[in-house]
Design a protein around this motif. Structure first.
Motif: not given
Length: 567
Positions: A35-59
């Motif tokens: 679910l962590d994978v899924g929500y990160h991917a969903y967040s990137i899809l919707k905002t371009g950021k991980d769910y912690s707010g980092n833009f297209l992160p390397i980690h």
């Protein structure tokens, strides 16, 4: 030759069925990391950021750690199509698992110039319980194996075409640390090995293509290397490493105290002798842990009897079928006594021995199938070589009897594994896969508009990612109002984290006190651990001042969660 192509197609089709059929049903639910994978991917899809707010992160910055990024980015297209569902999260693992089998065939064919051996190797990998397990869940390691095998294939292919494809090999190798952290140690070791052992072949290639390869390796590999050493990428290793085990100090102290007691010393504040310090110190304890892990990875208990004890990583029957133990022994003997290419021998030896190192230096790494999956391909190769070479040595009727007997035993093992996987495993592993959260959150989502406060219990697993992912909570709002650390005092619950009208905590008192804590506009998702009564079987035992809105069961029928409000 044509029939061999048909066999390869059949292997790929069978591998696809084993990895795609019922992918949304078994394993029975998405567990927290998926679910962590899924929500990160969903967040990137919707905002371009991980769910912690980092833009297209390397980690990716998750709730408890930093994660390598490539699998999460790979899941963005499938989450876009299927949502945060088993298909959305697991499909990349299945696809890379299938592609990895094809690339494994290409690698063995290129390395040995023996298409029969390559076909057997691909078939064994296709039916491998170890490989199937990780191809059917949102783990990164099938993607890791794909890029690792592709890197090796294009490396050996390039040594025969003047290096034209060496840059492709370099890109594949450089991508492995982007997929999973074990590659951050293993891939550099592998590159050093290839350079030392195959230096004559490498230096005979076109300098232009070698320069392209070095540039490709640097461009693709540098960002993840910098992030690992200077960013948050090393945090995960610090958490799981044997060298940061918080119990080491107390274990050293206990061992030194035992030595003092055996010498007859009494009292408190015992002082260790020089010998005590030499024998019992953090370095000897670390060394003992690493050595134990290293040899445990080759134990029959891990490989053929029980496997990884974590039921997300294995179904408890061993990472290989028991009949493959015979083939592995034959493969070891025949490959190292009869195979003529010394460099290939050294490659297989290195691959197995070095492939264990990243797992061995982590806590409980000796039977951690995820971290140890690097050794799966060379072991599959040896098993396949043992079967084929034994058949060739026996020849005639004896060879046919061996082949038929081994194949029958293998198919029986495979059939029993499939029965266990589909009939028993869903119930046996239901808690490991965090079953129940999906139905619980879906039940909340269906009626939450009727309530002012919704409280989700923290008595079971940490619930934040389960809520965010299954609810498909707006990533933009999640990033701005991150619930952890956003604490408030909630009457009857004490200090709890929250986002909007959703709260995460435990009510004061037991079940029969909750009627004084809840009100008619407050909804509470309770864990069965708190209730301690099977209200599915005995609903009449629900306290009179509580309204049981819904009982959520595991696939076995046992209670998982309850949804309450005040009557």
């Amino acid at each position: 030759m044509k029939y061999k192509k048909l066999i390869l197609v059949g292997i790929i089709v069978l591998a696809s069925l084993l990895r795609l059929w019922g992918l949304d049903k078994v394993p029975v639910s998405l567990f927290g990391d998926e679910l962590d994978v899924g929500y990160h991917a969903y967040s990137i899809l919707k905002t371009g950021k991980d769910y912690s707010g980092n833009f297209l992160p390397i980690h990716f910055h998750s709730l408890a750690e930093w994660r390598t990024p490539l699998y999460l980015y790979s899941a963005v297209p499938t989450v876009a199509i299927f949502g945060i569902t088993p298909l959305g999260v697991r499909l990349p693992a299945a696809i890379f698992g299938i592609l990895g089998i094809f690339v494994f065939y290409l690698l063995i064919s290129e390395l040995t110039n023996n298409k029969s051996l390559a076909l057997i190797s691909a078939g064994v990998l296709a039916l491998s319980p170890w490989h199937i397990q990780y191809s059917r869940a949102g783990f990164e390691v099938t993607e890791l194996l794909f890029f690792l095998l592709a890197g090796l294939y294009f490396f050996f292919k390039s040594t025969k075409n003047n290096g034209k494809l060496m840059w492709v090999s370099a890109v594949c190798f450089a991508l492995t640390p982007w997929v999973y952290s074990t590659a951050k140690l293993f891939t550099p070791l592998l590159l050093i090995f290839l350079f030392v052992v195959y230096r004559k072949e490498i230096f005979s290639l076109s300098k232009k293509y070698l320069i392209y390869a070095v540039i490709a390796l640097a461009v693709v590999g540098s960002p993840i290397a910098v992030s690992t050493f200077l960013g948050g990428g090393a945090q995960r290793f610090g958490y799981i490493s044997v060298f940061t085990d918080p119990t080491t100090e107390s274990e050293v102290g206990s061992a030194r105290q035992n030595d003092a007691r055996t010498r007859g010393e009494t009292g408190t504040g015992l002082k260790p002798t020089l010998i005590d310090r030499i024998i019992h110190n953090k370095f000897t304890f670390w060394g003992e842990a690493v050595v134990k892990n290293y040899f445990q990875a080759f134990s029959t208990d891990f490989l053929f009897i029980k496997g990884d004890l974590n039921l997300r990583h294995s179904i408890g029957i061993g990472e290989f079928y028991k009949v493959e133990s015979l083939a592995l022994i034959l493969g070891l003997i025949l490959f190292f006594s009869r195979y003529k290419d010394a460099k290939t021998k050294w490659l297989i030896i290195f691959w197995i021995l070095a492939g264990v190192i990243p797992a061995a230096i982590t806590r409980e790494g000796g039977r951690h199938a995820t971290r140890l999956i690097l050794i799966l391909p060379p072991l599959v190769f040896l098993i396949s070589y043992g079967v084929l070479e034994t058949y060739n040595l026996l020849k005639g009727r004896s060879g046919k009897l061996f082949a038929v007997g081994y194949l029958m035993a293998y198919l029986i093992s495979f059939g029993l594994y499939q029965h266990q996987y589909w009939a028993h495993y869903p119930w046996e592993s239901e808690r490991w896969w965090h079953t129940g959260f999906r139905d619980g959150i879906a039940s909340i989502k269906a009626i939450d508009k009727d309530y002012d406060k919704i409280v989700i219990s923290t008595a079971s697993e940490p619930p934040w990612i389960f809520f965010a992912a299954w609810y498909e909570y707006s990533p933009d709002k999640w990033q701005k109002e991150f619930p952890i650390g956003n604490d408030v005092d909630l009457a009857g619950f004490g200090r709890v984290s929250h986002i909007d009208k959703f709260y995460f905590g435990i009510p004061k008192g037991g079940l029969y006190d909750w009627g004084q804590v809840l009100d008619k506009k407050t909804l509470y998702l309770a864990s069965e651990k708190e209730v301690k009564i099977n209200l599915i079987m005995e609903p009449e035992r629900t306290p009179g001042n509580l309204k049981l809105i819904k009982a959520i069961a595991y696939p076995s029928g046992e209670p998982a969660f309850y949804l309450f409000t005040k009557k």
